[in-house]
Every structure is written in structure tokens, then in C-alpha cells.
Design a protein around this motif. Structure first.
Motif, PDB file in Angstrom:
ATOM      1  N   ALA A 135      75.230 -53.333   9.837  1.00 16.25           N
ATOM      2  CA  ALA A 135      74.565 -54.729  10.514  1.00 16.25           C
ATOM      3  C   ALA A 135      75.128 -54.834  12.100  1.00 16.25           C
ATOM      4  CB  ALA A 135      74.762 -56.002   9.854  1.00 16.25           C
ATOM      5  N   SER A 136      76.578 -54.267  12.204  1.00 18.84           N
ATOM      6  CA  SER A 136      77.134 -54.419  13.663  1.00 18.84           C
ATOM      7  C   SER A 136      76.417 -53.332  14.328  1.00 18.84           C
ATOM      8  CB  SER A 136      78.668 -54.259  13.430  1.00 18.84           C
ATOM      9  OG  SER A 136      79.265 -55.206  12.780  1.00 18.84           O
ATOM     10  N   GLY A 137      76.171 -52.159  13.833  1.00 18.30           N
ATOM     11  CA  GLY A 137      75.633 -51.307  14.717  1.00 18.30           C
ATOM     12  C   GLY A 137      74.075 -51.814  15.246  1.00 18.30           C
ATOM     13  N   ALA A 138      73.515 -52.153  14.218  1.00 24.15           N
ATOM     14  CA  ALA A 138      72.210 -52.692  14.463  1.00 24.15           C
ATOM     15  C   ALA A 138      72.168 -53.955  15.531  1.00 24.15           C
ATOM     16  CB  ALA A 138      71.434 -53.285  13.546  1.00 24.15           C
ATOM     17  N   THR A 139      72.934 -54.802  15.416  1.00 26.14           N
ATOM     18  CA  THR A 139      73.111 -55.840  16.304  1.00 26.14           C
ATOM     19  C   THR A 139      73.630 -55.495  17.659  1.00 26.14           C
ATOM     20  OG1 THR A 139      73.721 -57.484  14.405  1.00 26.14           O
ATOM     21  CG2 THR A 139      74.277 -58.094  16.647  1.00 26.14           C
ATOM     22  N   LEU A 140      74.484 -54.727  17.923  1.00 29.25           N
ATOM     23  CA  LEU A 140      75.005 -53.880  19.217  1.00 29.25           C
ATOM     24  C   LEU A 140      73.969 -53.168  19.656  1.00 29.25           C
ATOM     25  CD1 LEU A 140      77.620 -54.027  20.825  1.00 29.25           C
ATOM     26  CD2 LEU A 140      78.132 -52.125  19.721  1.00 29.25           C
ATOM     27  N   GLY A 141      73.316 -52.306  19.066  1.00 30.05           N
ATOM     28  CA  GLY A 141      72.202 -51.666  19.535  1.00 30.05           C
ATOM     29  C   GLY A 141      70.982 -52.688  20.062  1.00 30.05           C
ATOM     30  N   ALA A 142      70.546 -53.652  19.276  1.00 33.13           N
ATOM     31  CA  ALA A 142      69.633 -54.522  19.772  1.00 33.13           C
ATOM     32  C   ALA A 142      70.001 -55.119  21.207  1.00 33.13           C
ATOM     33  CB  ALA A 142      69.195 -55.441  18.768  1.00 33.13           C
ATOM     34  N   VAL A 143      71.201 -55.700  21.028  1.00 32.47           N
ATOM     35  CA  VAL A 143      71.893 -56.317  22.305  1.00 32.47           C
ATOM     36  C   VAL A 143      71.860 -55.574  23.584  1.00 32.47           C
ATOM     37  CG1 VAL A 143      73.887 -57.420  23.331  1.00 32.47           C
ATOM     38  CG2 VAL A 143      73.055 -58.148  21.214  1.00 32.47           C
ATOM     39  N   LEU A 144      72.108 -54.179  23.398  1.00 31.34           N
ATOM     40  CA  LEU A 144      72.352 -53.465  24.280  1.00 31.34           C
ATOM     41  C   LEU A 144      71.008 -52.836  24.911  1.00 31.34           C
ATOM     42  CD1 LEU A 144      75.356 -50.998  23.349  1.00 31.34           C
ATOM     43  CD2 LEU A 144      75.142 -52.821  25.245  1.00 31.34           C
ATOM     44  N   PHE A 145      70.096 -52.668  24.008  1.00 32.10           N
ATOM     45  CA  PHE A 145      68.682 -52.307  24.330  1.00 32.10           C
ATOM     46  C   PHE A 145      68.281 -53.552  25.297  1.00 32.10           C
ATOM     47  CE2 PHE A 145      64.054 -52.893  23.732  1.00 32.10           C
ATOM     48  CZ  PHE A 145      63.568 -51.626  23.706  1.00 32.10           C
ATOM     49  N   ALA A 146      68.345 -54.640  25.062  1.00 26.36           N
ATOM     50  CA  ALA A 146      67.924 -55.885  25.862  1.00 26.36           C
ATOM     51  C   ALA A 146      68.453 -55.900  27.197  1.00 26.36           C
ATOM     52  CB  ALA A 146      68.072 -56.966  25.106  1.00 26.36           C
ATOM     53  N   VAL A 147      69.774 -55.617  27.072  1.00 29.88           N
ATOM     54  CA  VAL A 147      70.557 -55.629  28.418  1.00 29.88           C
ATOM     55  C   VAL A 147      70.226 -54.436  29.118  1.00 29.88           C
ATOM     56  CG1 VAL A 147      72.881 -55.244  29.487  1.00 29.88           C
ATOM     57  CG2 VAL A 147      72.681 -57.084  27.545  1.00 29.88           C
ATOM     58  N   ARG A 148      70.087 -53.378  28.677  1.00 27.78           N
ATOM     59  CA  ARG A 148      69.405 -52.051  29.650  1.00 27.78           C
ATOM     60  C   ARG A 148      67.965 -52.283  30.199  1.00 27.78           C
ATOM     61  NH1 ARG A 148      71.020 -48.300  32.889  1.00 27.78           N
ATOM     62  NH2 ARG A 148      69.321 -46.411  32.650  1.00 27.78           N
ATOM     63  N   VAL A 149      67.317 -52.752  29.501  1.00 21.57           N
ATOM     64  CA  VAL A 149      65.861 -53.256  29.971  1.00 21.57           C
ATOM     65  C   VAL A 149      66.069 -53.886  31.093  1.00 21.57           C
ATOM     66  CG1 VAL A 149      63.536 -54.147  29.196  1.00 21.57           C
ATOM     67  CG2 VAL A 149      64.649 -52.557  27.973  1.00 21.57           C
ATOM     68  N   VAL A 150      66.608 -55.131  30.847  1.00 19.30           N
ATOM     69  CA  VAL A 150      67.009 -56.148  32.036  1.00 19.30           C
ATOM     70  C   VAL A 150      67.624 -55.704  33.158  1.00 19.30           C
ATOM     71  CG1 VAL A 150      67.763 -58.268  32.573  1.00 19.30           C
ATOM     72  CG2 VAL A 150      66.626 -58.274  30.183  1.00 19.30           C
ATOM     73  N   SER A 151      68.850 -54.910  32.967  1.00 16.61           N
ATOM     74  CA  SER A 151      69.538 -54.191  34.212  1.00 16.61           C
ATOM     75  C   SER A 151      68.461 -53.366  34.984  1.00 16.61           C
ATOM     76  CB  SER A 151      70.379 -53.693  33.584  1.00 16.61           C
ATOM     77  OG  SER A 151      70.304 -52.448  32.888  1.00 16.61           O
ATOM     78  N   VAL A 152      67.853 -52.191  34.233  1.00 19.06           N
ATOM     79  CA  VAL A 152      66.932 -51.378  34.921  1.00 19.06           C
ATOM     80  C   VAL A 152      65.811 -51.943  35.444  1.00 19.06           C
ATOM     81  CG1 VAL A 152      65.220 -49.484  34.551  1.00 19.06           C
ATOM     82  CG2 VAL A 152      67.225 -49.634  33.428  1.00 19.06           C
ATOM     83  N   LEU A 153      64.962 -53.263  35.058  1.00 15.28           N
ATOM     84  CA  LEU A 153      64.024 -53.737  35.747  1.00 15.28           C
ATOM     85  C   LEU A 153      64.269 -54.650  36.791  1.00 15.28           C
ATOM     86  CD1 LEU A 153      61.440 -54.568  32.726  1.00 15.28           C
ATOM     87  CD2 LEU A 153      61.411 -52.623  34.460  1.00 15.28           C
ATOM     88  N   ASN A 154      65.474 -55.319  36.699  1.00 14.68           N
ATOM     89  CA  ASN A 154      66.116 -56.105  37.874  1.00 14.68           C
ATOM     90  C   ASN A 154      66.559 -55.221  39.048  1.00 14.68           C
ATOM     91  OD1 ASN A 154      66.056 -58.631  36.996  1.00 14.68           O
ATOM     92  ND2 ASN A 154      67.943 -58.504  35.944  1.00 14.68           N
ATOM     93  N   ARG A 155      67.069 -53.976  38.728  1.00 13.93           N
ATOM     94  CA  ARG A 155      67.559 -53.083  39.898  1.00 13.93           C
ATOM     95  C   ARG A 155      66.304 -52.690  40.509  1.00 13.93           C
ATOM     96  NH1 ARG A 155      69.618 -48.100  37.495  1.00 13.93           N
ATOM     97  NH2 ARG A 155      67.364 -47.571  37.275  1.00 13.93           N
ATOM     98  N   PHE A 156      65.208 -52.326  39.638  1.00 10.98           N
ATOM     99  CA  PHE A 156      63.856 -51.966  40.293  1.00 10.98           C
ATOM    100  C   PHE A 156      63.384 -52.944  41.196  1.00 10.98           C
ATOM    101  CE2 PHE A 156      59.427 -51.608  40.107  1.00 10.98           C
ATOM    102  CZ  PHE A 156      59.299 -50.703  40.761  1.00 10.98           C
ATOM    103  N   THR A 157      63.605 -54.321  40.923  1.00  6.39           N
ATOM    104  CA  THR A 157      62.972 -55.252  41.406  1.00  6.39           C
ATOM    105  C   THR A 157      63.793 -55.298  42.751  1.00  6.39           C
ATOM    106  OG1 THR A 157      62.173 -56.313  39.484  1.00  6.39           O
ATOM    107  CG2 THR A 157      62.545 -57.759  41.429  1.00  6.39           C
ATOM    108  N   ARG A 158      65.074 -55.504  42.773  1.00  6.81           N
ATOM    109  CA  ARG A 158      65.890 -55.565  43.867  1.00  6.81           C
ATOM    110  C   ARG A 158      65.629 -54.492  44.891  1.00  6.81           C
ATOM    111  NH1 ARG A 158      70.090 -56.525  40.267  1.00  6.81           N
ATOM    112  NH2 ARG A 158      70.913 -54.336  40.681  1.00  6.81           N
ATOM    113  N   GLU A 159      65.293 -53.369  44.558  1.00  9.82           N
ATOM    114  CA  GLU A 159      65.279 -51.986  45.277  1.00  9.82           C
ATOM    115  C   GLU A 159      63.758 -52.095  46.146  1.00  9.82           C
ATOM    116  OE1 GLU A 159      65.343 -48.707  42.913  1.00  9.82           O
ATOM    117  OE2 GLU A 159      67.681 -48.741  42.967  1.00  9.82           O
ATOM    118  N   THR A 160      62.818 -52.764  45.270  1.00  4.54           N
ATOM    119  CA  THR A 160      61.385 -52.649  45.720  1.00  4.54           C
ATOM    120  C   THR A 160      61.460 -54.146  47.019  1.00  4.54           C
ATOM    121  OG1 THR A 160      60.706 -54.073  43.896  1.00  4.54           O
ATOM    122  CG2 THR A 160      60.337 -51.461  43.970  1.00  4.54           C
TER     123      THR A 160
END
Length: 107
Positions: free
Chosen positions: A64-89
Motif C-alpha cells: 500500500a505504501s509503495g502504491a501510494t508513493l508511486g502514485a504521488v510521485l507519478f503525479a508530481v513528475r507529470v506536473v513538474s515536466v509539463l510546468n518546465r515545458f510551459t516555462r521554457e516555451t
């Protein structure tokens, strides 16, 4: 003008298509890298539960901890990559200073 040789807005259409392609590639990169990160984290946290044959309650907590941590990090990674792309463009479009008089005289 016909659909193949129109001159009006042709450069704008190419730029828009290039922008859409770049966004599509960036979304794909964000999802793939986030999925990889989530899988690695889940495996690192929940893996020992299966490898070492831990008791059921410990195994359930680790999974359960691995699934929760994986899901949270998935969302954080997607948001951070897309925010970085938006800032760069956004920064590449606004090459001029926002206020007059703040230019470098040596340029």
C-alpha cells in the motif's frame, strides 16, 4: 485558395502544428518518465515484501505504501515536466524585456 496551396496563414499553421507536436511529445515524455519512476519506487518499496516473505500485515503495508508513493510521485513528475515545458516555451517567446529601458547597452 485551395486546401493544398493556400498562402494566407501558411506560416502560422506550420507554427501551430509544430507547437501541437511539441506538446504531444512533451506529454508523452512526461507520462512515460512518470510511469517509469512510479514503477521503480513501487518496486523498491513493495519488493522486499515479496522477496523476503514478510508477514501479511507488513506485506500489505509495504504494498500500500509503495502504491501510494508511486502514485504521488507519478503525479508530481507529470506536473513538474509539463510546468518546465510551459516555462521554457513561454520564455522563448518573450525574448524582449518586459519593461522599456532595461536592455543591456552592450548588446
Amino acid at each position: 485558395m485551395d486546401n493544398y496551396g493556400g498562402h494566407l496563414g501558411q506560416g502560422r499553421t506550420r507554427g501551430s502544428q509544430a507547437r501541437r507536436d511539441a506538446v504531444t511529445v512533451e506529454i508523452g515524455y512526461a507520462l512515460c518518465s512518470a510511469l517509469f519512476l512510479a514503477a521503480v519506487v513501487f518496486g523498491a518499496v513493495a519488493g522486499p515484501a515479496w522477496v523476503f516473505g514478510l508477514p501479511d500485515t507488513v506485506q500489505d503495508v509495504l504494498v500500500a505504501s509503495g502504491a501510494t508513493l508511486g502514485a504521488v510521485l507519478f503525479a508530481v513528475r507529470v506536473v513538474s515536466v509539463l510546468n518546465r515545458f510551459t516555462r521554457e516555451t513561454d520564455n522563448s517567446v518573450a525574448a524582449q524585456p518586459s519593461q522599456p529601458g532595461l536592455t543591456n547597452p552592450d548588446s
